[in-house]
Write a protein that holds these residues in place. Structure first.
Motif, PDB file in Angstrom:
ATOM      1  N   ALA A 107       0.814  -1.213   0.000  1.00  0.00           N
ATOM      2  CA  ALA A 107       0.000   0.000   0.000  1.00  0.00           C
ATOM      3  C   ALA A 107       0.849   1.266   0.000  1.00  0.00           C
ATOM      4  O   ALA A 107       0.401   2.303  -0.433  1.00  0.00           O
ATOM      5  N   THR A 108       2.096   1.178   0.494  1.00  0.00           N
ATOM      6  CA  THR A 108       2.918   2.376   0.550  1.00  0.00           C
ATOM      7  C   THR A 108       4.139   2.302  -0.346  1.00  0.00           C
ATOM      8  O   THR A 108       4.918   3.223  -0.399  1.00  0.00           O
ATOM      9  N   GLU A 109       4.339   1.203  -1.052  1.00  0.00           N
ATOM     10  CA  GLU A 109       5.480   1.066  -1.943  1.00  0.00           C
ATOM     11  C   GLU A 109       5.302   1.980  -3.147  1.00  0.00           C
ATOM     12  O   GLU A 109       4.257   2.015  -3.784  1.00  0.00           O
ATOM     13  N   VAL A 110       6.344   2.745  -3.452  1.00  0.00           N
ATOM     14  CA  VAL A 110       6.288   3.698  -4.556  1.00  0.00           C
ATOM     15  C   VAL A 110       6.792   3.005  -5.814  1.00  0.00           C
ATOM     16  O   VAL A 110       7.717   2.198  -5.773  1.00  0.00           O
ATOM     17  N   ARG A 169      -0.488  18.204   1.042  1.00  0.00           N
ATOM     18  CA  ARG A 169       0.675  17.435   0.573  1.00  0.00           C
ATOM     19  C   ARG A 169       0.527  15.972   0.954  1.00  0.00           C
ATOM     20  O   ARG A 169       0.826  15.079   0.178  1.00  0.00           O
ATOM     21  N   GLU A 170       0.053  15.699   2.160  1.00  0.00           N
ATOM     22  CA  GLU A 170      -0.152  14.315   2.581  1.00  0.00           C
ATOM     23  C   GLU A 170      -1.204  13.634   1.717  1.00  0.00           C
ATOM     24  O   GLU A 170      -1.079  12.458   1.383  1.00  0.00           O
ATOM     25  N   SER A 171      -2.227  14.371   1.335  1.00  0.00           N
ATOM     26  CA  SER A 171      -3.242  13.818   0.436  1.00  0.00           C
ATOM     27  C   SER A 171      -2.614  13.449  -0.910  1.00  0.00           C
ATOM     28  O   SER A 171      -2.865  12.374  -1.459  1.00  0.00           O
ATOM     29  N   THR A 172      -1.787  14.334  -1.426  1.00  0.00           N
ATOM     30  CA  THR A 172      -1.079  14.061  -2.678  1.00  0.00           C
ATOM     31  C   THR A 172      -0.230  12.806  -2.530  1.00  0.00           C
ATOM     32  O   THR A 172      -0.277  11.905  -3.382  1.00  0.00           O
ATOM     33  N   LEU A 185      -0.211   9.195  -4.539  1.00  0.00           N
ATOM     34  CA  LEU A 185       0.930   8.814  -5.370  1.00  0.00           C
ATOM     35  C   LEU A 185       1.549   7.486  -4.953  1.00  0.00           C
ATOM     36  O   LEU A 185       1.961   6.705  -5.816  1.00  0.00           O
ATOM     37  N   ARG A 186       1.622   7.239  -3.673  1.00  0.00           N
ATOM     38  CA  ARG A 186       2.327   6.046  -3.175  1.00  0.00           C
ATOM     39  C   ARG A 186       1.830   4.748  -3.796  1.00  0.00           C
ATOM     40  O   ARG A 186       2.645   3.917  -4.196  1.00  0.00           O
TER      41      ARG A 186
END
Length: 160
Positions: free
Chosen positions: A6-9, A108-111, A115-116
């Motif tokens: 879920a957080t891997e870019v 920024r956190e929403s962005t 993206l993540r």
């Protein structure tokens, strides 16, 4: 803390994500400790740190909204019809700079949250204007850098 997936870019995108995070951290380190009076003080070119931060916040809110619309496919209804309308809707010009910084951080956190989880293909999707998300994020990082340079210059010229 949660699923790594879920957080891997997406491969090759971590650098721009890290730059987006660094902007908020740098703002917290340089702007938040300053007295409000100093942040509102006009520099030689006429702008203040507060003005630059307000533009950063507004740019981030618009970017985040465009990204959300692209990813979800659901357009937000036009509420005002002009670019000069308030971005959040509650701006008075009297809110403290710390509140503007917090609004920037939330946007920024929403962005970053959108993206993540994007796949490599997702990063290549086009936003309005035909540019892919990855190119728009790189433009956002460049914009951040220019604005941080302005803030640094303003803090250096507005006294102690």
């Amino acid at each position: 803390m949660g699923d790594a997936q879920a957080t891997e870019v997406a491969p090759g995108r971590q650098e721009v994500v890290s730059a987006l995070i660094a902007t908020y951290r740098e703002l917290n380190g340089t702007v938040r400790p300053q007295p409000e009076e100093r942040l509102r003080q006009r520099g030689a070119e006429g702008g203040s740190v507060r003005d630059v931060l307000t533009r950063l916040r507004d740019t981030e809110l618009r970017f985040s909204q465009a990204l959300k619309e692209r990813i979800t496919g659901v357009a937000m209804p036009e509420m005002f019809g002009e670019d000069e309308a308030p971005v959040i809707g509650t701006e008075t010009g009297h809110e403290p700079t710390a509140a503007i910084l917090s609004q920037f951080g939330t946007a920024r956190e929403s962005t970053l949250a959108m993206l993540r989880p994007l796949s490599a293909e997702g990063w290549d999707q086009a936003l309005e204007g035909g540019k892919p998300i990855c190119a728009r994020v790189e433009e956002l990082v460049a914009h951040d850098r220019r604005q941080m340079e302005r803030i640094t210059k303003l803090l250096g010229t507005t006294g102690r």
